[in-house]
Scaffold this active site. Sequence first.
Site, PDB file in Angstrom:
ATOM      1  N   ASN A   9       0.869  -1.174   0.000  1.00 39.30           N
ATOM      2  CA  ASN A   9       0.000   0.000   0.000  1.00 39.30           C
ATOM      3  C   ASN A   9       0.909   1.229   0.000  1.00 39.30           C
ATOM      4  OD1 ASN A   9      -1.801   2.049   0.517  1.00 39.30           O
ATOM      5  ND2 ASN A   9      -2.245   1.417   2.628  1.00 39.30           N
ATOM      6  N   TRP A  10       1.016   1.853  -1.158  1.00 46.32           N
ATOM      7  CA  TRP A  10       1.945   2.992  -1.278  1.00 46.32           C
ATOM      8  C   TRP A  10       1.378   4.267  -0.638  1.00 46.32           C
ATOM      9  CZ3 TRP A  10       4.001   2.522  -7.072  1.00 46.32           C
ATOM     10  CH2 TRP A  10       4.752   1.347  -7.176  1.00 46.32           C
ATOM     11  N   LYS A  11       0.123   4.236  -0.236  1.00 48.59           N
ATOM     12  CA  LYS A  11      -0.531   5.414   0.365  1.00 48.59           C
ATOM     13  C   LYS A  11      -0.295   6.641  -0.517  1.00 48.59           C
ATOM     14  CE  LYS A  11       0.228   3.285   4.826  1.00 48.59           C
ATOM     15  NZ  LYS A  11       0.076   3.426   6.261  1.00 48.59           N
ATOM     16  N   HIS A  94      -9.413   0.879   4.753  1.00 52.01           N
ATOM     17  CA  HIS A  94      -8.148   1.038   5.477  1.00 52.01           C
ATOM     18  C   HIS A  94      -8.386   1.935   6.691  1.00 52.01           C
ATOM     19  CE1 HIS A  94      -4.046   2.264   6.402  1.00 52.01           C
ATOM     20  NE2 HIS A  94      -3.659   1.170   5.768  1.00 52.01           N
ATOM     21  N   GLU A  96      -6.831   4.328   7.834  1.00 51.81           N
ATOM     22  CA  GLU A  96      -6.665   5.773   7.561  1.00 51.81           C
ATOM     23  C   GLU A  96      -7.922   6.331   6.896  1.00 51.81           C
ATOM     24  OE1 GLU A  96      -2.940   5.384   5.496  1.00 51.81           O
ATOM     25  OE2 GLU A  96      -2.014   4.768   7.379  1.00 51.81           O
ATOM     26  N   GLU A 166      -5.400  -5.497  10.330  1.00 53.81           N
ATOM     27  CA  GLU A 166      -4.397  -4.473  10.577  1.00 53.81           C
ATOM     28  C   GLU A 166      -4.678  -3.770  11.907  1.00 53.81           C
ATOM     29  OE1 GLU A 166      -2.336  -3.207   6.726  1.00 53.81           O
ATOM     30  OE2 GLU A 166      -4.016  -1.868   7.040  1.00 53.81           O
ATOM     31  N   GLY A 172       2.469   1.784  10.756  1.00 53.45           N
ATOM     32  CA  GLY A 172       3.406   2.898  10.643  1.00 53.45           C
ATOM     33  C   GLY A 172       4.094   3.261  11.942  1.00 53.45           C
ATOM     34  N   SER A 212       3.489  -2.671  10.207  1.00 48.74           N
ATOM     35  CA  SER A 212       4.948  -2.669  10.365  1.00 48.74           C
ATOM     36  C   SER A 212       5.614  -3.980   9.933  1.00 48.74           C
ATOM     37  CB  SER A 212       5.336  -2.295  11.800  1.00 48.74           C
ATOM     38  OG  SER A 212       4.868  -0.981  12.099  1.00 48.74           O
ATOM     39  N   GLY A 234       4.830   1.241   4.746  1.00 48.99           N
ATOM     40  CA  GLY A 234       6.150   1.874   4.607  1.00 48.99           C
ATOM     41  C   GLY A 234       7.182   1.030   3.876  1.00 48.99           C
TER      42      GLY A 234
HETATM   43  C1  PEP Z   1      -0.740  -0.139   5.999  1.00 44.38           C
HETATM   44  O1  PEP Z   1      -0.828   1.054   5.812  1.00 44.38           O
HETATM   45  O2  PEP Z   1      -1.603  -0.898   5.538  1.00 44.38           O
HETATM   46  C2  PEP Z   1       0.385  -0.647   6.785  1.00 44.38           C
HETATM   47  C3  PEP Z   1       0.347  -1.854   7.227  1.00 44.38           C
HETATM   48  O3  PEP Z   1       1.414   0.253   7.023  1.00 44.38           O
HETATM   49  P1  PEP Z   1       2.857  -0.092   7.668  1.00 44.38           P
HETATM   50  O4  PEP Z   1       3.350  -1.351   7.012  1.00 44.38           O
HETATM   51  O5  PEP Z   1       3.708   1.093   7.340  1.00 44.38           O
HETATM   52  O6  PEP Z   1       2.642  -0.284   9.122  1.00 44.38           O
END
Ligand code: PEP
Length: 248
Positions: A9-11, A94, A96, A166, A172, A212, A234
């Site tokens: 997921n490049w966000k 998600h 976010e 998640e 993050g 993460s 990330g």
């Molecule tokens: C995500 O945004 O779906 C995610 C898991 O982010 P990260 O790997 O940076 O924790």
Amino acid sequence: MRKPLIAGNWKMNKTNREAVALIGELAKVVKDAACDVVVCPVSICLSDVLKAAAGTNIKVGGQNMYHKDSGAYTGEVSPVMLKELGAEYVILGHSERRQYFKETDGDINLKTKAAMAHGLKPIVCVGETLEEREAGTTYKVIEEQLSGSLNELDPSKLELLVIAYEPVWAIGTGKTATSQDANEVIGFIRKKLAEILGAKAAEETRILYGGSVKGSNATELMNMPEIDGALVGGASLDAVEFGSIVNY
Ligand code: PEP
């Protein structure tokens, strides 16, 4: 048999030029992957990313969509548009999106149904916040998210569905759920899927862990019996790091 899936997921990262360059680097490091490999760039990069990924084993997905096919919904993209470009997946719900854009389980349900109706594979995200975990309500929260988001799905399209667990406190932050914890919650999700969608769908649906994930913890997570893959934020922005997760 559930084929493992690693999705990036490049966000809201990477310009179009950077996104295309990343596909070039990534294609080299993931070419022998045993799992399905997906990247989800911002929607304005989808067209060029799809062209750059053509002929590779990298599949492409959106990060969000609206549930209508077209119309006066300024700023949104539709499942028809994603599908026409060649996107195969779409991340929905998600944390976010839930937190900053106030998406509800009802919204995610409409989107999930629309994605599946158009043959897109929705990656439906669920997970508890730190406060919810500390209050001991993790399972209750996830149960509500699942029953609200997966209500009345078309039984003939269930093979498209992917779920991502998640925990919000792990996204993050550098904090990862222990592999045992993640496996346990995902086992619970599978049990709930059996109640909501039936035993066959529960057995066949891929459930990913996200939060993460990096090269150094991917193998341990992927070795857990209930964990079918990872949704990576990330660490998906760097070809070598994402490659080391994909080649766990
Ligand atoms: C995500 O945004 O779906 C995610 C898991 O982010 P990260 O790997 O940076 O924790």
